[in-house]
Design a protein around this motif. Structure first.
Motif, PDB file in Angstrom:
ATOM      1  N   GLU A 109      40.807  49.985  52.969  1.00  0.00           N
ATOM      2  CA  GLU A 109      40.626  49.094  51.836  1.00  0.00           C
ATOM      3  C   GLU A 109      41.596  49.428  50.706  1.00  0.00           C
ATOM      4  O   GLU A 109      41.899  50.596  50.444  1.00  0.00           O
ATOM      5  CB  GLU A 109      39.177  49.168  51.336  1.00  0.00           C
ATOM      6  N   PHE A 110      42.042  48.362  50.042  1.00  0.00           N
ATOM      7  CA  PHE A 110      43.031  48.492  48.973  1.00  0.00           C
ATOM      8  C   PHE A 110      42.618  47.649  47.774  1.00  0.00           C
ATOM      9  O   PHE A 110      41.917  46.647  47.903  1.00  0.00           O
ATOM     10  CB  PHE A 110      44.405  47.997  49.436  1.00  0.00           C
ATOM     11  N   ILE A 111      43.082  48.076  46.599  1.00  0.00           N
ATOM     12  CA  ILE A 111      43.065  47.256  45.394  1.00  0.00           C
ATOM     13  C   ILE A 111      44.458  46.663  45.256  1.00  0.00           C
ATOM     14  O   ILE A 111      45.459  47.378  45.335  1.00  0.00           O
ATOM     15  CB  ILE A 111      42.717  48.092  44.149  1.00  0.00           C
ATOM     16  N   PHE A 112      44.534  45.351  45.039  1.00  0.00           N
ATOM     17  CA  PHE A 112      45.819  44.665  44.907  1.00  0.00           C
ATOM     18  C   PHE A 112      45.883  43.999  43.545  1.00  0.00           C
ATOM     19  O   PHE A 112      44.972  43.275  43.146  1.00  0.00           O
ATOM     20  CB  PHE A 112      45.978  43.620  46.010  1.00  0.00           C
ATOM     21  N   GLY A 113      46.963  44.261  42.820  1.00  0.00           N
ATOM     22  CA  GLY A 113      47.147  43.657  41.514  1.00  0.00           C
ATOM     23  C   GLY A 113      48.517  43.978  40.959  1.00  0.00           C
ATOM     24  O   GLY A 113      49.082  45.033  41.246  1.00  0.00           O
ATOM     25  N   GLY A 114      49.042  43.061  40.176  1.00  0.00           N
ATOM     26  CA  GLY A 114      50.353  43.276  39.585  1.00  0.00           C
ATOM     27  C   GLY A 114      51.459  43.381  40.610  1.00  0.00           C
ATOM     28  O   GLY A 114      52.465  44.056  40.366  1.00  0.00           O
ATOM     29  N   GLY A 115      51.283  42.747  41.748  1.00  0.00           N
ATOM     30  CA  GLY A 115      52.316  42.763  42.776  1.00  0.00           C
ATOM     31  C   GLY A 115      52.369  44.035  43.592  1.00  0.00           C
ATOM     32  O   GLY A 115      53.309  44.240  44.359  1.00  0.00           O
ATOM     33  N   GLU A 116      51.374  44.909  43.460  1.00  0.00           N
ATOM     34  CA  GLU A 116      51.363  46.167  44.219  1.00  0.00           C
ATOM     35  C   GLU A 116      49.945  46.445  44.698  1.00  0.00           C
ATOM     36  O   GLU A 116      48.977  45.913  44.163  1.00  0.00           O
ATOM     37  CB  GLU A 116      51.875  47.313  43.343  1.00  0.00           C
ATOM     38  N   PHE A 117      49.841  47.298  45.722  1.00  0.00           N
ATOM     39  CA  PHE A 117      48.512  47.637  46.229  1.00  0.00           C
ATOM     40  C   PHE A 117      48.318  49.144  46.187  1.00  0.00           C
ATOM     41  O   PHE A 117      49.271  49.922  46.227  1.00  0.00           O
ATOM     42  CB  PHE A 117      48.308  47.102  47.655  1.00  0.00           C
ATOM     43  N   TYR A 118      47.039  49.556  46.104  1.00  0.00           N
ATOM     44  CA  TYR A 118      46.681  50.957  45.953  1.00  0.00           C
ATOM     45  C   TYR A 118      45.514  51.268  46.893  1.00  0.00           C
ATOM     46  O   TYR A 118      44.558  50.489  46.983  1.00  0.00           O
ATOM     47  CB  TYR A 118      46.268  51.258  44.508  1.00  0.00           C
ATOM     48  N   PHE A 119      45.596  52.405  47.575  1.00  0.00           N
ATOM     49  CA  PHE A 119      44.543  52.805  48.499  1.00  0.00           C
ATOM     50  C   PHE A 119      43.235  53.007  47.764  1.00  0.00           C
ATOM     51  O   PHE A 119      43.190  53.639  46.713  1.00  0.00           O
ATOM     52  CB  PHE A 119      44.944  54.088  49.219  1.00  0.00           C
TER      53      PHE A 119
END
Length: 222
Positions: A109-119
Motif C-alpha cells: 500500500e502507498f500514499i499518492f500525492g503531489g505526483g509522487e508515491f510513498y510506502f
C-alpha cells in the motif's frame, strides 16, 4: 500530532508534541514524516511463491471514504495514475515483495500525492478488495494462494498478466438515518442482489425464498 508548514514554527511544535506525549503516554519521543495534502490511497496486489517468482496484478484505489470508512471499497485502474506512474508503482510493489522474499498473496500500500508515491504498509494476506483485481485480470487469486501454500510455483509470469476493462467494488452496510447515518445493526428483513452481466456479488446472507439463494454470485463480463 502537529502539521508544520513553516520551519520557523518547527521548534515550538516539537516542544508541544513532546510535552503531550510525555504527559499522556509517559514517552516524549517523536518521529517526523512527510505530510501529504489530499492524498490518494493506492494499493498493489502481489503474489510470491517459494521459488522466487513474484508478480504484481496492477493497482487498486480506495480513496473514496467517509468518516475514515470506505464507501467505494476499491476501483481499478486508478483514475489518478498515468500509465508511466502505474508502471512505476506496480514495479516498486513487486520489488518490495521480492526483496523481502515474500511468499503468499499480499498487498503493498502507498500514499499518492503531489505526483509522487510513498510506502505506507504491506497487508500480508488476501484482502476483501481482491475481486476487482480478479475481474480485470481473470486470475483466481484464491486458487493461486492455495497453490502457493501447497508449495507449487505460480502458474504464470509477469508478461502473461494483462488488465482489461474497469472494475469498482462498493460496500453495502446498514446505517441509521436517525443517528446521522452512523453504522448500525439489526435484523435484515429484505435483500436482493443485482444479476446483470458483469456484476459480481460476494455475501454471507441471502433472503429466504428469493432468487438470491447463493451467498456468492459471479457474472464475468463477455
Amino acid at each position: 500530532m502537529r502539521i508544520v508548514r513553516d520551519l520557523d514554527l518547527l521548534e515550538d511544535a516539537v516542544a508541544q508534541a513532546r510535552s503531550e506525549g510525555q504527559r499522556y503516554f509517559g514517552d516524549g519521543r517523536l518521529y517526523i514524516e512527510r505530510y501529504v495534502e489530499k492524498p490518494r490511497h493506492i494499493e498493489v496486489q502481489v503474489l510470491g511463491d517459494a521459488f522466487g517468482n513474484v508478480v504484481h496484478l496492477f493497482e487498486r484505489e480506495c480513496s473514496v471514504q467517509r468518516r475514515f470508512q470506505k464507501v467505494i471499497e476499491e476501483e481499478t485502474p486508478s483514475p489518478a495514475l498515468s500509465p508511466q506512474m502505474r508502471q512505476r508503482i506496480c514495479e516498486t510493489a513487486a520489488g518490495i515483495a521480492r526483496a523481502a522474499g515474500y511468499r503468499n498473496a499480499g498487498t503493498v500500500e502507498f500514499i499518492f500525492g503531489g505526483g509522487e508515491f510513498y510506502f505506507l504498509e504491506m497487508n500480508t494476506r488476501l484482502q476483501v478488495e481482491h475481486p476487482v483485481t480478479e475481474m480485470i485480470t481473470g486470475v483466481d487469486l484464491v486458487a493461486e494462494q492455495i497453490a502457493i501454500a501447497a508449495n507449487r510455483p505460480l502458474s504464470f509470469r509477469q508478461p502473461d498478466i494483462s488488465a482489461q476493462g474497469h472494475a469498482i467494488e462498493a460496500r453495502l452496510y446498514a446505517e441509521s438515518p436517525e443517528r446521522g447515518f452512523l453504522p448500525t445493526s439489526g435484523k435484515v428483513l429484505m435483500l436482493d442482489y443485482p444479476h446483470e452481466q458483469g456484476v459480481r456479488v460476494d455475501s454471507g446472507i441471502a433472503t429466504r425464498g428469493s432468487r438470491s439463494r447463493q451467498p456468492s454470485i459471479l457474472c464475468w463480463p463477455k
